[in-house]
Every structure is written in C-alpha cells, then in structure tokens.
Design a protein around this motif. Structure first.
Motif, short mmCIF file in Angstrom:
data_model
loop_
_atom_site.label_atom_id
_atom_site.label_comp_id
_atom_site.label_asym_id
_atom_site.label_seq_id
_atom_site.Cartn_x
_atom_site.Cartn_y
_atom_site.Cartn_z
N ASP A 236 1.44 33.43 -106.24
CA ASP A 236 1.57 34.85 -105.94
C ASP A 236 1.54 35.69 -107.24
O ASP A 236 0.80 36.67 -107.34
CB ASP A 236 2.89 35.05 -105.21
CG ASP A 236 2.88 36.32 -104.41
OD1 ASP A 236 1.85 36.60 -103.77
OD2 ASP A 236 3.89 37.05 -104.45
N ILE A 237 2.33 35.25 -108.20
CA ILE A 237 2.44 36.00 -109.46
C ILE A 237 1.10 35.95 -110.21
O ILE A 237 0.62 36.97 -110.70
CB ILE A 237 3.57 35.43 -110.35
CG1 ILE A 237 4.94 35.71 -109.71
CG2 ILE A 237 3.53 36.04 -111.75
CD1 ILE A 237 6.11 35.03 -110.36
N ARG B 279 9.90 36.76 -118.02
CA ARG B 279 10.37 37.99 -117.38
C ARG B 279 10.43 37.87 -115.86
O ARG B 279 11.09 38.65 -115.19
CB ARG B 279 9.47 39.16 -117.78
CG ARG B 279 9.65 39.53 -119.23
CD ARG B 279 8.78 40.68 -119.61
NE ARG B 279 8.75 40.82 -121.06
CZ ARG B 279 7.73 41.31 -121.73
NH1 ARG B 279 6.66 41.70 -121.09
NH2 ARG B 279 7.77 41.42 -123.04
N PHE B 280 9.73 36.88 -115.33
CA PHE B 280 9.76 36.67 -113.88
C PHE B 280 10.92 35.76 -113.47
O PHE B 280 11.20 35.62 -112.29
CB PHE B 280 8.44 36.05 -113.38
CG PHE B 280 7.29 37.02 -113.38
CD1 PHE B 280 7.10 37.86 -112.29
CD2 PHE B 280 6.43 37.11 -114.45
CE1 PHE B 280 6.04 38.76 -112.28
CE2 PHE B 280 5.37 38.00 -114.44
CZ PHE B 280 5.18 38.84 -113.36
N SER C 179 -1.99 42.15 -125.76
CA SER C 179 -1.11 43.28 -125.40
C SER C 179 -0.26 42.93 -124.18
O SER C 179 0.80 43.51 -123.96
CB SER C 179 -1.93 44.54 -125.14
OG SER C 179 -2.58 44.43 -123.89
N CYS C 180 -0.71 41.97 -123.41
CA CYS C 180 0.04 41.54 -122.23
C CYS C 180 1.28 40.73 -122.63
O CYS C 180 2.30 40.76 -121.97
CB CYS C 180 -0.89 40.71 -121.35
SG CYS C 180 -0.25 40.40 -119.73
N GLN D 183 -8.37 45.65 -115.85
CA GLN D 183 -8.43 46.18 -117.23
C GLN D 183 -9.77 45.84 -117.86
O GLN D 183 -10.39 46.68 -118.52
CB GLN D 183 -7.32 45.54 -118.07
CG GLN D 183 -5.95 46.10 -117.82
CD GLN D 183 -4.96 45.55 -118.82
OE1 GLN D 183 -5.09 45.78 -120.02
NE2 GLN D 183 -3.99 44.79 -118.34
N ILE E 117 -6.73 42.46 -125.16
CA ILE E 117 -6.15 42.78 -123.84
C ILE E 117 -5.07 41.76 -123.50
O ILE E 117 -3.97 42.11 -123.07
CB ILE E 117 -7.25 42.78 -122.74
CG1 ILE E 117 -8.25 43.91 -123.04
CG2 ILE E 117 -6.65 42.92 -121.35
CD1 ILE E 117 -9.44 43.96 -122.08
N VAL F 10 5.81 36.34 -120.98
CA VAL F 10 5.45 37.00 -119.72
C VAL F 10 6.10 36.25 -118.55
O VAL F 10 6.74 36.86 -117.68
CB VAL F 10 3.91 37.04 -119.55
CG1 VAL F 10 3.52 37.49 -118.15
CG2 VAL F 10 3.31 37.99 -120.57
N ALA G 123 -1.89 35.52 -109.01
CA ALA G 123 -2.91 36.32 -108.32
C ALA G 123 -2.77 37.79 -108.71
O ALA G 123 -3.76 38.47 -109.00
CB ALA G 123 -2.76 36.14 -106.81
N GLU G 124 -1.54 38.25 -108.77
CA GLU G 124 -1.29 39.66 -109.08
C GLU G 124 -1.62 39.98 -110.54
O GLU G 124 -2.25 40.99 -110.85
CB GLU G 124 0.18 39.98 -108.78
CG GLU G 124 0.42 41.46 -108.69
CD GLU G 124 1.77 41.78 -108.09
OE1 GLU G 124 2.67 40.91 -108.11
OE2 GLU G 124 1.94 42.91 -107.59
N GLU H 230 -5.35 39.94 -111.10
CA GLU H 230 -5.97 41.17 -110.60
C GLU H 230 -5.82 42.30 -111.63
O GLU H 230 -6.77 43.02 -111.92
CB GLU H 230 -5.32 41.52 -109.25
CG GLU H 230 -5.54 42.92 -108.75
CD GLU H 230 -6.98 43.36 -108.77
OE1 GLU H 230 -7.87 42.52 -108.51
OE2 GLU H 230 -7.24 44.55 -109.07
N ASP H 231 -4.64 42.39 -112.21
CA ASP H 231 -4.40 43.44 -113.21
C ASP H 231 -5.30 43.26 -114.42
O ASP H 231 -5.96 44.20 -114.88
CB ASP H 231 -2.92 43.41 -113.63
CG ASP H 231 -2.55 44.62 -114.47
OD1 ASP H 231 -3.04 44.70 -115.61
OD2 ASP H 231 -1.81 45.50 -114.00
N LEU H 232 -5.37 42.00 -114.92
CA LEU H 232 -6.19 41.73 -116.11
C LEU H 232 -7.66 42.00 -115.82
O LEU H 232 -8.37 42.60 -116.63
CB LEU H 232 -5.98 40.28 -116.58
CG LEU H 232 -4.63 39.98 -117.21
CD1 LEU H 232 -4.44 38.48 -117.42
CD2 LEU H 232 -4.49 40.70 -118.55
N ARG H 233 -8.11 41.58 -114.66
CA ARG H 233 -9.53 41.78 -114.31
C ARG H 233 -9.83 43.28 -114.16
O ARG H 233 -10.92 43.73 -114.54
CB ARG H 233 -9.89 40.99 -113.06
CG ARG H 233 -10.02 39.51 -113.36
CD ARG H 233 -10.27 38.63 -112.16
NE ARG H 233 -9.61 37.34 -112.34
CZ ARG H 233 -10.06 36.34 -113.10
NH1 ARG H 233 -11.17 36.50 -113.79
NH2 ARG H 233 -9.41 35.20 -113.19
#
Lengths: 116, 323
Positions: B22-23, B67-68, B57-58, B34, B54, B64, B25-26, B29-32
């Motif tokens: 789930d994480i 943080r989840f 910066s993530c 950008q 890119i 990363v 996929a989300e 989607e954000d990276l793609r």
C-alpha cells in the motif's frame, strides 16, 4: 571561517530548527483544512506548496496514514489518467476536529499577537 | 525508471509487512507524478542523473520508511533519566576504576607483565569485559521491562512533592560524622601510644617482630598527619561546613597520607620474625613473602589515594571562594 560568519551560521541553524518545529506543529491542521476538497497525495502536496506550506513526501504520507488511523480522513484507491491513485478527504469526525482546531489556532494566534 | 524501482525496493525492505504494498504504491505514484511533471517541463524523458535529485529530495530509503513506523523506544523518557544515572555511576565508579586499576598494574608492575606475557596480558581483562557486557545488558533489560510495566509507570506519575528529599548543601559537614572521625583518630593515637609502637621491636604471643629501621619515620609522619587531621576536624566542628582552608588542608592531608602509605608499602616494613616454634628459614620466607606482597600492592594504595584526592579536589572547587 571568521567568528561573525560562524555565529551567523549558528543563528541560521537555530532559526531553521525552530522554524521547522513551528511548521511541523501546524501541518496536521493545514492538511485537514486542505482535505475539505478531495485530493490524492501529489495534488495535496502541490496545493499545500502553493499556499506556502511545502511538505515533503516522507512527511506527508505518514501523516495522512496517522490521520486516517485516527478516523479523521477517509481514503479510496481510484483510477485517474490510467493510473491508480489514493484519494483522501475529511471524514465527519475530521470535519468536527478541523472546526475545533481552527478555533484553537485562532486563539493561539490572538494570544501571540497579544504577547507581541 | 529502474532507479525509481530500486529506490522503492530499498524503502519497501524496512516497511511493516502488512502495509508494504500500500505504502509503496502511494509513494510510487507520487514519484512518477513528479517525474512526469519534470518531463513535461524539459520536453524529454528523464535520465538517471535527472531522476537522482528527485529521489534525494525524498530522503534516504531507511529514513523514509522509518517515518511510517510507530515511534518506539526501548526505555521511554520517564525512566531514561534514572537509567542514565545508573549507567553513568556504573561506568564512573565501577568499570572505569577497574580499568584504570588494571592499566596501572599492567604498566607499573613488571611482575604482573612477566606472569602474563604477550596477549595473555589482555586476556586478564576478560572479567572486565564480561562485567561491562552483563551489567549494561541486565540494566537495560530491567529498565526496558519496567518501562513496559503499567504499574511502574503509574507509580512514577503518582508522586508527592512533600516526599521529595530536602535541598542538599554539598558544602555542609555533618557534626556527627566529624565527631566520629575525631573519635577514631584520637582513639587510634591512644591505642598506638598504649601499645608503645614508638619502638621497632615488638613481642607478643611468643613472637618477636622487628620492623624496618624506617618504621619511626612512617610512625612520626602518621602522628603529624593525625594531629593535622584533628585540626581539620576541629575547623569542621566549629563551622559545620567546608571552607577554602579546611578543604585545602584536607586535600594536603590526603595527599600526604597516600604518599606515606605508598612509601610504607614499598619500604620492606618487616625486617625479621622469630619465635621458639618457628624455624628460621620459614620465618625468613614469610618475611620475604609479606614484603613482596606489600610492594606489589603499593600501586593499589596509590590508586585508592588518587581517587580520594580526586574527590578532595572536586570538593575544593565546589567551595564558595568567599567562605
């Protein structure tokens, strides 16, 4: 490095740390307010950035998950532009909390104005 | 896009099992999104070199993913200060002195080095390593368990301001301890005088013990230090708190006592021992053994003296200069 440059750098660092801390505290409110309209992650980030509240992916997505776990947001995977995206919006509880937090925010703002 | 997939795979590794897909996929989607936006801006597909900033910066994959994850700590903020004090005391008053003692012996005792040549010298430090590992492990384990114990957390929150200890004055000298110290010094001097220890030869239980000709030097030195000690105790009794003068005198006295004791241990104190039932060879062997043992132990005396002097210096620095 001259003493004044070193002192300036230290002041900049301290300011940056405190600025981040201040903004971090107000992010949930900004996210809840922005999600009165449905958004998926990327457009939400763009919306927040356009209002001067830039937020990186590593901070936004865990925050969205936390707010969803608390029942303040609802999400749905949907296809848009031939890609699967997860759309978020405020839940009824979220609307209530947003109202309360907005009042609290205004009160804090007024208090600070008063102190200044 | 291979770089993005590699990045997502690295993030996925650290994520909780039930949320991985789930994480990812989300995030994907954000990276793609950008990348797509950047491609529209530049008018060509992005190269790896253009994708790199890119991803940077993530944030690093582990950061990363972190943080989840729920915020976790082995020992929470309520117990951590106590844990820190205990670990600090353990290191400062047990493990560090032990290590320093070992180093002192290893450096200053040729006999010890001869008994443990080469790497065998470091093998003698094994009990210290074990003590370090076990004491740190057990303390951490106890605190981690306490932190998870609901009743203990409740007890910490259930506190009473009236039960807090009174404000401590580090410069205060208790009259009781001063009187006790005075009594000990005076009684020791009285017993020594009573036993007639001014001489070098003693007779008791059919034994004749002859001390080194240097014994009187030690003895009179000790008498002088004891008398000075009585003066310091008298000052403390009068003022009931450490002053620059009394703290300085105490430091000088402890330096003198440590030096005198070290000197005594290395002075071959016992000259001879004789008695009707003891063969002279056995007596000579015992005398030699005792003197050698004392000479070897002298370093310990010095270490103990150094610790006492360390605390004296701390006390002197603490005393208000105006007092």
């Amino acid at each position: 490095m001259s003493p004044s440059t070193s002192s300036d750098t230290r002041n900049d660092d301290r300011f940056e740390n405190l600025r981040q801390e201040l903004r971090r505290g107000s992010l949930p409110l900004a996210v809840l307010a922005a999600l009165r309209t449905e958004h998926y992650g990327y457009t939400l980030r763009k919306t927040l950035a356009s209002h001067g509240m830039a937020i990186d992916e590593g901070t936004l997505y865990p925050l969205l998950r936390r707010l969803e776990t608390q029942g303040l947001l609802v999400s749905q995977w949907r296809e848009e532009d031939k890609r699967n995206k997860r759309f978020y919006r405020l839940s009824p509880d979220g609307k209530l909390i947003l109202k309360q937090l907005s009042i609290e925010w205004k009160s804090i703002h007024a208090s600070l104005e008063d102190i200044f | 896009m291979a770089l993005v997939d590699r990045y997502l795979q690295a993030v996925k590794f650290w994520l909780p099992r039930n949320q991985k897909d789930d994480i990812i996929a989300e995030l994907s989607e954000d990276l793609r999104s950008q990348i797509e936006e950047k491609e529209t801006e530049l008018g060509h597909p992005l190269t790896d070199a253009e994708i790199e900033p890119i991803l940077k910066s993530c944030g690093s994959p582990m950061a990363v993913a972190g943080r989840f994850l729920p915020q976790q700590s082995l020992i929470g903020p309520a117990l951590f200060p106590i844990y820190r004090v205990i670990i600090r005391s353990l290191i400062l008053y047990f493990l560090l002195p032990w290590l320093l003692l070992w180093m002192g012996i290893a450096i200053f005792s040729p006999d010890y080095r001869a008994d443990h040549p080469g790497m065998a010298l470091f093998a003698t430090l094994e009990p210290w390593w074990l003590a370090c590992t076990w004491s740190l492990f057990i303390n951490t384990l106890i605190f981690a368990l306490l932190d998870r114990s609901q009743s203990y957390s409740q007890r910490i929150n259930d506190w009473n301001p009236r039960a807090l200890p009174p404000v401590r004055d580090p410069n205060r000298v208790s009259r009781g301890s001063t009187i006790f110290e005075l009594t000990i010094v005076v009684a020791t001097l009285a017993v020594w005088v009573q036993l007639d220890v001014f001489h070098r030869v003693f007779h008791f239980f059919g034994l004749t013990v002859t001390l080194s000709y240097r014994w009187p030097e030690f003895f009179w030195g000790l008498v002088a230090l004891s008398l000075a000690g009585i003066v310091v105790s008298g000052l403390n009794l009068a003022k009931a708190r450490w002053t620059r003068l009394s703290a300085s005198l105490r430091l000088a006295l402890d330096c003198g006592s440590s030096g005198l004791s070290y000197w005594l241990f290395r002075a071959n104190l016992l000259q001879s021992l004789s008695g009707n039932d003891i063969p002279s060879t056995e007596a000579a062997r015992f005398v030699s053994f005792l003197n050698q043992w004392m000479a070897r132990s002298a370093i310990w005396v010095l270490v103990v003296g150094a610790i006492i002097v360390f605390f004296d210096i701390r006390r002197l620095r603490r005393v208000d200069p105006g007092v």
